[in-house]
Design an enzyme around this catalytic site. Structure first.
Site, PDB file in Angstrom:
ATOM      1  N   TRP A  88       0.826  -1.216   0.000  1.00 54.92           N
ATOM      2  CA  TRP A  88       0.000   0.000   0.000  1.00 54.92           C
ATOM      3  C   TRP A  88       0.856   1.260   0.000  1.00 54.92           C
ATOM      4  CZ3 TRP A  88      -0.664   3.534   4.277  1.00 54.92           C
ATOM      5  CH2 TRP A  88       0.027   3.174   5.455  1.00 54.92           C
ATOM      6  N   ASP A  89       2.165   1.103   0.151  1.00 55.44           N
ATOM      7  CA  ASP A  89       3.100   2.221   0.049  1.00 55.44           C
ATOM      8  C   ASP A  89       2.865   3.015  -1.239  1.00 55.44           C
ATOM      9  OD1 ASP A  89       4.019   0.264   1.791  1.00 55.44           O
ATOM     10  OD2 ASP A  89       6.134   0.631   1.381  1.00 55.44           O
TER      11      ASP A  89
ATOM     12  N   GLU B  13       2.206  -1.279  13.043  1.00 57.14           N
ATOM     13  CA  GLU B  13       2.274  -2.738  13.148  1.00 57.14           C
ATOM     14  C   GLU B  13       2.849  -3.193  14.491  1.00 57.14           C
ATOM     15  OE1 GLU B  13       4.461  -3.264   9.548  1.00 57.14           O
ATOM     16  OE2 GLU B  13       2.716  -4.059   8.477  1.00 57.14           O
TER      17      GLU B  13
ATOM     18  N   LYS C 132       5.136   2.376  15.570  1.00 58.49           N
ATOM     19  CA  LYS C 132       6.130   2.136  14.527  1.00 58.49           C
ATOM     20  C   LYS C 132       6.104   3.245  13.486  1.00 58.49           C
ATOM     21  CE  LYS C 132       7.299  -1.353  11.045  1.00 58.49           C
ATOM     22  NZ  LYS C 132       6.697  -2.351  10.145  1.00 58.49           N
ATOM     23  N   GLN C 133       4.922   3.617  13.064  1.00 57.35           N
ATOM     24  CA  GLN C 133       4.804   4.658  12.052  1.00 57.35           C
ATOM     25  C   GLN C 133       3.475   5.357  12.235  1.00 57.35           C
ATOM     26  OE1 GLN C 133       4.432   1.520   8.723  1.00 57.35           O
ATOM     27  NE2 GLN C 133       3.517   3.345   7.825  1.00 57.35           N
TER      28      GLN C 133
END
Lengths: 755, 755
Positions: free
Chosen positions: A357-358, A486, A591-592
């Site tokens: 999905w990046d 994640e 994480k992000q």
């Protein structure tokens, strides 16, 4: 941080040869032309540590999924990009002894990736007792003729005496992947043909049990060697060689030019591969290496003219942004809607070269800004073409509609960690968002009406089946998901996922009336179905902490021990390399960007107070252990006028690979993350937004810089944005006059007559 | 349900030979003597589908862990029980053609496992044109001499003419596991020796990378064949053979008796293996097959005398409970504290033959009731001996104290699904509970004070570090766990886990003052530490639904769509074979007792209203897809006087394997679940409890039965409990007088003088 190349605005260059850093060097000197790509491994034999890799876009193999505990719904196979025929191979023997930089003594080493031209050059001088030879290796993958790889190798005898030199130019099918079940060799040789100065090798991927295509490669080389005598061509069943032998007099020079054409069964029938390769070779046969390079460099120049970002006063930042754009373009420039952007592109095996999905989340907005809209449209088309795979994936989970895969080559899910495959369904929201994003940026609704609406309806149907109604809350909830963060798995009511699901339904409902009656009939979204969607939109649960007003990342998040990242001892960072998985999951560390990813997507739809509260709460908890993360924080920080934080975040994304920030670039580059530096500059520092079809900028200049400048393609215009210490300037370089908002003021831009 | 054996109170018997059911038959006719065991595969060559398996207790191999995405904290290896030398192998050639039941025509097939004696017999008549031979194969693993396996094979010629017969008795090291990475062969042959009627084979497990022991097996056979002539013994590098050849006249008979001794490096040095085997063989050499069988059967008789459960009026139930006890004892009878009870015992490869929490949760209470307390004490000792492994496991997760493994051979965690390995930590509570359970049942505090306290303190330290304080709730919480219900993963505040953690701390605090001053110094639980434990006990979060008063299985459980199991379409059961993992996780369906497991453990500590509410809420949501589940529900249903439900649940546990309920018995038997039928009868139907050191019964008789009877060992007494339509009767068979409560009335029991 580990910086092994010199700072230079247009070059990735070093004069250090360190065998311990070979893999890292290889990653950083990768080349690609969208059609194929390769790591910067050596042409000649090298007995040191190395990860050789040549990858052809869209050529993959479905490897059997192996897990400890099989769970229903797992994909049967995972796809992996496979190492193709090694066609750059050139064996070199000096007085009968092979050249091997792991063993030989060399001086004057130079390695140089010229980003302006897309050329990789290596020079060194070999010293063996009285023997002294200067070597120069050059190579590029042509943008002008995508099937062409060109190499030039020059050897100059600096010794007093003559030297016996032998050069073997090889096509080698004896390759494997480092990461392969049971060390599988993925290729079988179908045909070998060796003439004195030409060779042909045709290989096919081994059969698979999953009904996915077997791919055939035709690889044709021609070699022209000045200064050495050609021998009879040979093959050994798995490779073909053209051998050139001779005595090189003192000060004498030998030059090999190797041109390789790669054709594949993706474009031609098996029977056509050889003749098509021969025809293509013919078109370049008479051209010199220099001429071929010039033709390719011209294409690079055109790309740079649309996209170059110039930074004054910070050469490291300058080099970083150019490297990122160079490698992004090397991976994808939109020529082929069947291809996409793997997280490592053509620079390594990891992530299997597949689509994540990046692409929609991060790469699409960049291509919208710096390439023709057809590039972004090809990315949308890719998903449209894979809709049947997305239906399959949803069905695997017992759900209606379409679930786009986490990882794929063909639309079918290829990933097998249940907490990701089954649960990281927010990806579906980003596929829908990309259609909105394209339409909003370009103003072009034709894709939306013709094809995008099919995707939107299919995704909406998935969401409507995936939510369930909680009697206790009186709300629709989404249980059992993994958000972009994640570092939490199988959580309930991930704010980002719930928000995107709600948004997709709302957006789809709003678009439906726009499409043709025919399309509406085809889609058959009944009144009842629409009413149900509306009900979900109205009653979707979106957690807000009553005390702070912050969006709750997911249920129970506020029960965690919410200590900031700054309290983690330095030696325990990155936590994913030091903490057990269970400790990471229980921690509050992100994480992000997760909630903030959603806020970024709809940055104009939240008031400043909301953005600030959430940023101030989540940023101190974010470890940014995904390379996709810092750019989102940079943009939000800039939006909130926290310029220092924006610059700090930019620094983490701009030179991620060049400085090996995450200590994993030896595996390959973080291609999709390379979008981050552009996004941070354009959406962050320059504050670019599209509001009601109009471009807005609100630039600031990082203190360390003296200025920056970039170009933006917007609805047929090419606009230059220059920011200096004295202010910002917008220049329309091409296209019809346009009104653009600069720091709150509308400016009418008119292009100068061409000089 | 699939019933392939006849109903018989003491036999597992069939006259059907169905090659398609061979694996299932093999599982059901498994033999074991605690030291070793085997599936009921054929002695002779068999070309049909089969899962041959001979397993030696405590002999395993550490196989490299392979997962898709490595997570910190994963164990480096997973242990697996390995298929040992095939020592029952006997090749039979009739007129030069091998006997093979997959190809030959046979009549009069009979297969019979005699549970009273532990003897497996097979009979059939071979028909090949004019040739007609009657075969009888018998075998047992001796309880009297644990290293001994004995076989007798009789062949009778029913043809008119003589038949050429050849019997090869073999020790074969060319064996592998069906489930092995890369088809690894785990054994290398160290020594082979073949004489005419004896053979010796010594094998060693292949080296491993993890520093766990390499095991050596010494296998010595002696063969005595009446009616055929011995040939020269042979070996082929991987097996040794004793061959017997001759003409069998019409009506003539040949009989082979094969005695095999298995010694292992677990008991002897490598050098001793052969001589010890020879010494052991000597002790049985002169005894006939019948005499050896009688000696072993006598041991079985003693076991049955203590443990037999008799059911009148329901032969299927009778057969079920005997089969369960037989297979449980075949797996473990407590002779060796280094061994434990694998979920499949010696009957298959699955679950790797390792130790799970099933032992303490389900098997220990059974052994307490029907075997000498030393058996249960050996089970406790096993965990005490593995304390260092448990410290290691906790450290792997960055936590203090001890975390007992989910799966192990040596105390080190061997399982690698993160949601289980890292999160199913409730197992630690059961290890503590087992100490309490033993102490409560036996009244013996010596183990607790000498060793158990070390385990309790270590586990308490783990819990105290694993909880965290939620400011929002003002309570200690436990995030990121998987409860016994493995159909939810990574949940927060699993009631059962939180409850056991709280209980462990409370119990440990209460025991500490009892131990010696020396031990207290050694344990060094400071006042501060104790105060912290007390604080956790006082403020542990235990969810209770305000509306229903039901204990909340875990956070958000009541937000699920709480439809009862009865609404699932029949063809979608079991859900684990039909639903995607993600659908299972989001569903409210419970794999096995979770909240109810906790209520069962402390069944006297909850009032009836609480028990009823929780049972009524959770039982309709439970799919019982773990074989461990129905017995717990049976006991609680009986406790709540819901006799019909208790009987329904009993039926699911009593003949689980005999009727192949879960359609997976072909892999092996569910050994640890076999405890369930005993628990359901004794704790359920008969309502046995221990309260303040006194035994209580409150029996009822299932309507379908005319009566049942069982024996209980309790604090030196052997008590018989008989329940008939006319009432219940308690008889003290052995031991000092004792007062037992029967349905609320204290009864003083006095043993009769021995007749």
């Amino acid at each position: 941080m580990q910086r092994i190349f010199d700072i230079d605005p247009w070059h990735i260059r070093t004069s250090q040869f360190d065998p311990a850093q070979r893999r890292l060097q290889e990653s950083m000197t990768s080349l690609g032309n969208g059609y194929m790509g390769m790591r910067g491994f050596f042409e000649e034999q090298y007995s040191g540590d190395s990860l050789p890799g040549i990858y052809i876009g869209g050529i993959w193999y479905p490897d059997k999924t192996r897990v400890g505990w099989w769970k229903n719904g797992y994909p049967e196979y995972f796809g992996k990009v496979i190492n193709a025929v090694n066609f750059i191979k050139v064996e070199i023997l000096v007085n009968g002894e092979p050249l091997d930089l792991a063993k030989d003594t060399i001086t004057d080493f130079q390695l140089d990736l010229d980003m302006r031209q897309g050329l990789l050059t290596r020079r060194f001088t070999l010293i063996r007792n009285d023997v002294k030879l200067a070597f120069q290796f050059e190579r590029f993958l042509s943008i002008a003729t995508k099937e062409l790889a060109a190499q030039r190798i020059q050897v100059t005898n600096l010794s007093q005496a003559a030297v016996h030199l032998e050069i073997n130019s090889v096509l080698d099918a004896d390759v494997s992947n480092e990461d392969a079940n049971y060390g599988t060799h993925f290729w079988t040789v179908q045909e070998l043909q060796a003439q004195a100065t030409q060779g042909y090798l045709q290989t096919e991927t081994i059969p698979n049990d999953f009904g996915t295509p077997q791919f055939v490669l035709g690889v044709l080389m021609s070699n022209d060697c000045q200064g050495l005598a050609p021998q009879t061509g040979t093959d050994n069943g798995v490779s073909v060689s053209n051998r050139f032998v001779g005595e090189l007099a003192s000060q004498g020079q030998a030059t090999l030019v190797k041109k390789t054409i790669v054709t594949t069964s993706r474009d031609y029938t098996r029977e056509q591969l050889k003749t098509r390769a021969a025809e293509l070779l013919k078109t370049v046969a008479s051209q010199s290496f220099a001429a071929l390079l010039a033709a390719s460099a011209e294409q690079w120049a055109q790309r740079w003219a649309k996209s170059d970002v110039q930074i004054s006063g910070d050469d490291a930042a300058q080099q970083g942004i150019r490297f990122n754009l160079f490698q992004l373009f090397a991976t994808y420039y939109g020529e082929d809607a069947r291809l996409n952007i793997g997280p490592k592109g053509f620079t390594g095996e990891k992530y299997g070269g597949a689509t994540y999905w990046d692409t929609e989340g991060f790469a699409l907005p960049v291509y919208l800004g710096i390439a023709d809209p057809s590039v972004a449209r090809h990315l949308l088309q890719y998903r449209y073409d894979q809709l049947s795979g997305a239906f399959h994936n949803a069905k695997q989970q017992g759900l209606k509609g379409a679930l786009y895969p986490m990882v794929t080559f063909n639309g079918i899910e290829n990933h097998n960690e249940w907490e990701i495959t089954f649960e990281e369904i927010h990806r579906n929201g980003t596929i829908a968002y990309a259609i909105y994003n394209y339409t909003k940026y370009t103003g072009d609704e034709t894709y939306l009406k013709a094809k995008g609406i099919d995707v939107l309806v299919a995704i909406s149907r998935f969401w409507a089946d995936r939510v369930h109604y909680s009697k206790r809350r009186g709300k629709y909830v989404i249980h059992g998901v993994t958000g972009p963060n994640e570092y939490e798995n199988n959580v309930n009511n991930n704010w980002y996922t719930n928000f995107l699901a709600q948004w997709t339904l709302k957006y789809t409902l709003a678009q439906l009336p726009k499409v043709s009656a025919e399309k509406q009939t085809e889609l058959a979204v009944s009144e009842t179905e629409q009413a149900h969607w509306r009900d979900i939109v109205d009653r979707m649960y979106l957690g807000v902490d009553t005390e702070t007003g912050v969006f709750i990342q997911n249920d129970d998040f506020f029960d965690k021990d919410l200590q900031p990242v700054s309290t983690i001892p330095r030696e325990q960072r990155p936590i994913n390399q030091h903490w057990s998985w269970d400790k990471i999951l229980r921690s509050p560390y992100i994480k992000q960007a997760d909630v903030l990813q959603g806020i970024w997507y709809f940055i104009d739809d939240f008031d400043t107070e909301t953005k600030r509260k959430n940023f101030d709460f989540y940023e101190p908890l974010t470890v940014h252990e995904s390379s996709l993360s810092p750019s989102v924080h940079a943009i939000l920080a800039a939006d909130l006028h926290d310029e220092a934080k924006a610059v700090e975040m930019y620094a983490r994304t701009a030179r991620l690979d060049l400085d090996n920030y995450n200590n994993d670039t030896d595996d390959g580059l973080h291609i999709t993350s390379m979008t981050g530096s552009w996004l941070a500059i354009v959406q962050g520092f320059a504050g670019m937004r599209v509001r009601q079809g109009q471009l807005h900028f609100a630039p600031f200049l990082p203190q360390q810089w003296t200025g920056y400048e970039f170009r933006i393609l917007f609805r047929g215009r090419l606009i230059q944005v220059s920011v200096t210490k004295t202010g910002s300037q917008l220049t329309l370089l091409q296209g019809e006059p346009i009104t653009v908002d600069l720091a709150g003021k509308p400016m009418k831009l008119i292009a100068k007559e061409a000089d």
